[in-house]
Design an enzyme around this catalytic site. Sequence first.
Site, PDB file in Angstrom:
ATOM      1  N   LEU A 119      17.961  73.262 -51.230  1.00  0.00           N
ATOM      2  CA  LEU A 119      19.032  73.210 -51.499  1.00  0.00           C
ATOM      3  C   LEU A 119      18.896  72.275 -52.826  1.00  0.00           C
ATOM      4  CD1 LEU A 119      22.202  72.453 -51.269  1.00  0.00           C
ATOM      5  CD2 LEU A 119      21.934  70.789 -50.044  1.00  0.00           C
ATOM      6  N   ASP A 120      18.297  71.211 -53.199  1.00  0.00           N
ATOM      7  CA  ASP A 120      18.771  69.991 -54.642  1.00  0.00           C
ATOM      8  C   ASP A 120      17.328  70.141 -54.536  1.00  0.00           C
ATOM      9  OD1 ASP A 120      18.936  69.169 -57.327  1.00  0.00           O
ATOM     10  OD2 ASP A 120      20.841  68.184 -55.882  1.00  0.00           O
TER      11      ASP A 120
END
Length: 771
Positions: free
Chosen positions: A426-427
């Site tokens: 995701l990040d």
Amino acid sequence: MVAPKDPSRCFDKADYYAHPEHYRPVFHERIAPYASAIVNCMYWERRFPRLLSIDQLQQLMKNGCPLVGISDITCDIGGSIEFVNKSTSIERPFFRYDTSTNLYHDDMEGDGVICLAVDILPTEFSREASQHFGDILSRFVTSLASAKGLLELPSHLRRACIAYTGKLTPLYEYIPRMRKTMIELPPTPANSLPDKKYTTLVSLCGHLFDKFLINEALDIIETAGGSFHLVKCDVGQSIDDMSYSELEVGADDTTTLDKIIDSLTSIANAHRGDPNAAEISLKIGRVSECGIDDSMDKVGPKVLILGAGRVCRPAAEFLTSYQNIDQVHVVVASLYQKDAEETVDGIKNATAAQLDVSDTESLSNLVSQVDVVVSLLPASFHAAIARVCIELKKHLVTASYVDDSMSKLEQAAQGAGVTILCEMGLDPGIDHMLSMKMIDEAHALNGKIKAFTSFCGGLPSPAAANNPLAYKFSWSPAGAIRAGRNPAVYKFLGEIIDVDGSKLYESAKRLRLPELPAFALEHLPNRNSLMYGDLYGISKEASTVYRSTLRYEGFSEIMAILAKIGFFDAENHPLLQETDRPTYRIFLNDLLDVNNVSTSNTKVNGEETGGHDDELISRLMMLGHCKEKELAVKILKTIKFLGLHEETQIPKDCSSAFTVICQRMEQRMAYGHNEQDMVLLHHEVEVEYPDGRPTEKHQATLLEFGKTENGRPTTAMALTVGVPAAIGALLLLQNKVQRKGVIRPLEPEIYIPALEILEASGIKLIERVET
């Protein structure tokens, strides 16, 4: 206590233990309305419904329930009896919970339910039990005191003697042999005999310990040259009870293993059916080689997923269900076989395997049998795994940042023709792909990136943000607190802004997103934003480059004041080094230099507080931590929510203010049953055109909530990290990634198909352009 959610089904104990999500609580409907006293002795885990929730108890009391008190022997704080928010002492065993005001009181005068929550109650002997034990023991004291050696003792005492002259007696030598397989530092993983090629599971049942048959069984295994690992052991509690032991038995070859099994079978047969003998029964499991079954021989592409955390299951589900490729077979390998089996439970074409990744030979054996490896282990493992993948010419996907140890493998990976695709979560991960899609599209139209801003956060869903901090942890809070002390740097309108780590919470700013008007959010700068200008190729053109972490509004304000009070101090505190453990209240008073008073209740902002509360509010303002009383009251609510005011001793493993706050946050800020998390990612890219076209603001938003399907919960974080990693593996299986070496998902050959597959899988990305 519970009933099946499906009214056509009957209660089944085994099914309830395996799938508690299929059942709903009914104790508050069938039993509690008629009870005046409840003694709670049940074992409870968070996956099970509570016996009584706060809402249920409040409703019961409103309806006139005759309940006077609860004796909670379990003392699970916030557990099966949810309103039990602290343990009590033998000297002061009770507290009172007023359901009408949701307040707790130490006095017994007034409305509410009285609770006894003495956590050490099981160790307090009653007088008559102690007297009876003494009377029985006195019959043996003379023989024990006068005997000069074991042989002088009566036979019943001699057999009962576990140790003599500092050594275990022969009948009890099995104890260290069994303990050795269970207790080692570091712990030996379950179902793990890494030095043996062939293993089988052996179940023994009978009078194993009182008749010392376990000694005979272990002797057979070791004499034949085999080894064993204790998987499970249940000891009978009386002379009539059977004991049960489950052993994983290993050998270097099948001949030795067969010999062991034959010998064990012989002793079981010798005792079977003889009423005068020590009965024993035996069950043999399937022999396996190196912990891998024949499922690895299946035709089709194979992916090895390392790890068995929450993220692994969405990755395995995605890969085994993807339709546009030959059936993918997934192997999930974990340090503990049980964890891997739980991860793949119910997933077709997925297999569990036990693996210690530090065992390079076993790791190589597994990697050699697959096409792509996905590592969802902590980042510290990745370099070692990557080296094995490079040696065996297998592609690797991770969701972790590229660190120095991975960067150093660039040349070796290129030389081997291997792709090490990192930051595929995701990040980092989806944030990279969305950023590069927007930037590359702008550059293709001769646009210039004037500003790039990114906001990302894993949060509780609004319904679950039900505490003063509006935040919850699914892992240890220590990492999140430390992240809030990291310095940050970013570029804003051409100026480089440095934020000191001690001032990070104070730098938080409000955020209002038009797409999400109901969300009151704030953002904090996230470490080094400048490196992303270089990474995305926009350093020279963008006057603003800013990446941040999202929280609900108010979080940073409270965390900043907790830091000022001293709760984030990692140095050992003198008060916590004393032999007599202080209570949380004493420790809080020490940090704020408050006199330990308790006077009559008063009103603050219409809410009832005690004298100690008033003094805390005064000290918070006097010390300059809070300038306004409204904020001081908010801090007081947080302190009380975390139990930092309670007359409960601080555990011995808490040696600093930091460990105290981490322990309390982990206990009080965990996700409850059926509570959902939320992931929010929002990018804004301001594009300027040289030909007079108006400046455009390109926006992309990802909003995902945790969900429950077929009774199994999946967090939004697990979904948005696990699925991108699986997509990375899929692209490598399809040979759609041509670049070799250590790479990130910054190129169109990765991010274009990955984002398309991501949306097709149900993770929606909202994009729009404003002029």
